[in-house]
Design an enzyme around this catalytic site. Sequence first.
Site, short mmCIF file in Angstrom:
data_model
loop_
_atom_site.label_atom_id
_atom_site.label_comp_id
_atom_site.label_asym_id
_atom_site.label_seq_id
_atom_site.Cartn_x
_atom_site.Cartn_y
_atom_site.Cartn_z
N TYR A 65 17.91 -1.08 -22.78
CA TYR A 65 16.87 -0.73 -23.77
C TYR A 65 15.55 -1.43 -23.49
O TYR A 65 14.91 -1.93 -24.42
CB TYR A 65 17.38 -1.04 -25.20
CG TYR A 65 18.26 0.05 -25.74
CD1 TYR A 65 17.70 1.19 -26.31
CD2 TYR A 65 19.64 -0.02 -25.63
CE1 TYR A 65 18.50 2.22 -26.77
CE2 TYR A 65 20.44 1.01 -26.08
CZ TYR A 65 19.87 2.12 -26.66
OH TYR A 65 20.66 3.14 -27.11
N LYS A 93 31.74 -4.43 -31.88
CA LYS A 93 30.78 -5.48 -32.29
C LYS A 93 31.40 -6.77 -32.86
O LYS A 93 31.70 -7.67 -32.12
CB LYS A 93 29.74 -4.88 -33.23
CG LYS A 93 28.87 -3.86 -32.49
CD LYS A 93 27.54 -3.63 -33.13
CE LYS A 93 26.59 -2.93 -32.19
NZ LYS A 93 26.40 -1.51 -32.48
N ASP A 103 33.02 5.44 -38.29
CA ASP A 103 32.55 4.53 -37.24
C ASP A 103 32.11 3.21 -37.88
O ASP A 103 30.99 3.08 -38.36
CB ASP A 103 31.39 5.19 -36.48
CG ASP A 103 30.83 4.29 -35.39
OD1 ASP A 103 31.23 3.12 -35.30
OD2 ASP A 103 29.96 4.77 -34.63
C1 LIG Z 1 26.46 -0.29 -31.54
C2 LIG Z 1 27.17 0.87 -32.11
C3 LIG Z 1 28.00 1.67 -31.31
C4 LIG Z 1 28.12 1.48 -29.82
O1 LIG Z 1 28.73 0.28 -29.51
P1 LIG Z 1 28.53 -0.34 -28.04
O2 LIG Z 1 29.50 -1.46 -27.99
O3 LIG Z 1 27.10 -0.81 -28.00
O4 LIG Z 1 28.80 0.73 -27.06
C5 LIG Z 1 28.69 2.70 -31.91
N1 LIG Z 1 28.58 2.93 -33.22
C6 LIG Z 1 27.81 2.18 -34.03
C7 LIG Z 1 27.74 2.48 -35.49
C8 LIG Z 1 27.05 1.14 -33.49
O5 LIG Z 1 26.24 0.42 -34.28
#
Ligand SMILES: *Cc1c(COP(=O)(O)O)cnc(C)c1O
Length: 421
Positions: free
Chosen positions: A15, A263, A234
């Site tokens: 990025y 995360k 998600d």
């Molecule tokens: C950051 C994020 C992702 C992607 O995760 P990465 O580990 O960066 O590939 C997917 N969904 C949400 C809601 C996110 O914030």
Amino acid sequence: MTLTQRDAESIWHPYTQQLNARPPLPVLSGKGAYLYDEEGCRYIDAVSSWWVTLHGHSHPYIVERVTAQLQQLDQVIFAGFTHEPAIALAENLLAILPEGQKKVFYTDNGSTAVEVALKMCVQYWFNKGKSRKKVLAFNNGYHGDTFGAMSVSGRSAWTAPFDNLLFEVIFIDTPTEENLPVLKEIISVHAAELACFVYEPLVQGSAGMLMYEAPALDQLMAHCLEEGVLMIQDEVFTGFGRTGKNFAADHLKTQPDVMCFSKGLTGGTMPLGVTTCTEDIYNAFLSEDKLKTLFHGHSFTANPLACTAALASIELLLQHEAQDNIRRICNRHAEFSLKICGHQKVAAVRQTGTIIAIEWQTESGTSYFSKLRNLLYDYFMDKGILMRPLGNVIYILPPYCISDEDLKKIYQEIQNALEIF
Ligand SMILES: *Cc1c(COP(=O)(O)O)cnc(C)c1O
């Protein structure tokens, strides 16, 4: 050569427009809520290093557990083999997720957790001999940077070069009491061809910390349930305390079919992704017919070190200290929000749990490419605070161990910045 010069010789950062980016800051160490550079300058990590760090950097308990694991078993193929950290993590995670979640599939980041979730849902219908292939998603959503995850994310400057390669998605707005009837109608019209609905619950992080209410989402989910549309929640960002509860799911009555995590999963120490699903989804893949197998896996699937880090982090999360800290951050944010919401430069203040976002009033309106972004980034770095504005939106989502004093310092610098920019 300095580290910065050596970096420029050989590295391409994520990025980042490499032509004119501020040179990256070499970080020597991290402890608690702080990062330290080579000169020993200290930075408060106000964004948990891209939303991952939960209990602070290099937390001694996680370090101890991962070190012990590294001496015992570093990695093993996860097809045909298994190990205790992966099993214990699956057990402990399922124990704190909504009841319906019964099986854990491992990957190594958030995007792949979403890819697997999409494959589970699309192949669920394939295995049942039904042609339901379309996906429903929210405008402005973000689900990752791989092609499937990009497809279900809102179309933006990030996806523009690839738009003709992304699969078709039906996009709807996030729900409000007012627009719910319209959204439900769209779902009903398309239900027979919809494989699934994928959404960020309560907070659309990358879009600029856009927030919407749990009751509205609940009603939308209940409608998906009625129409037989599978739901992928998600929680890559919202999981593990960010929304003030362990999961965004804990704010909701209706339960999703599939959930994604990454995360904060390992407390921000190691890459790991998890996709969980219901018994019903899992069962749709059980067959004498080999074609019905979920043919997906990554080299580092269920890495024992990452699983151990996640086990240690979840243990810490469930203890009083972390839970008290989460409540404390929620309260401090709420107080600060009241203090600045009337400021003439503040277009909006939003808070969900430990996440607070402040939208700067600008002449050009809200934009990821706002000039203000770099000015604010530099301003806070110079004050020893790592912030990463999304255009003209700044946000704080600190590691839970952050002190009241450091929170106050961040709030104060935001107030100062409001008088300057
Ligand atoms: C950051 C994020 C992702 C992607 O995760 P990465 O580990 O960066 O590939 C997917 N969904 C949400 C809601 C996110 O914030």
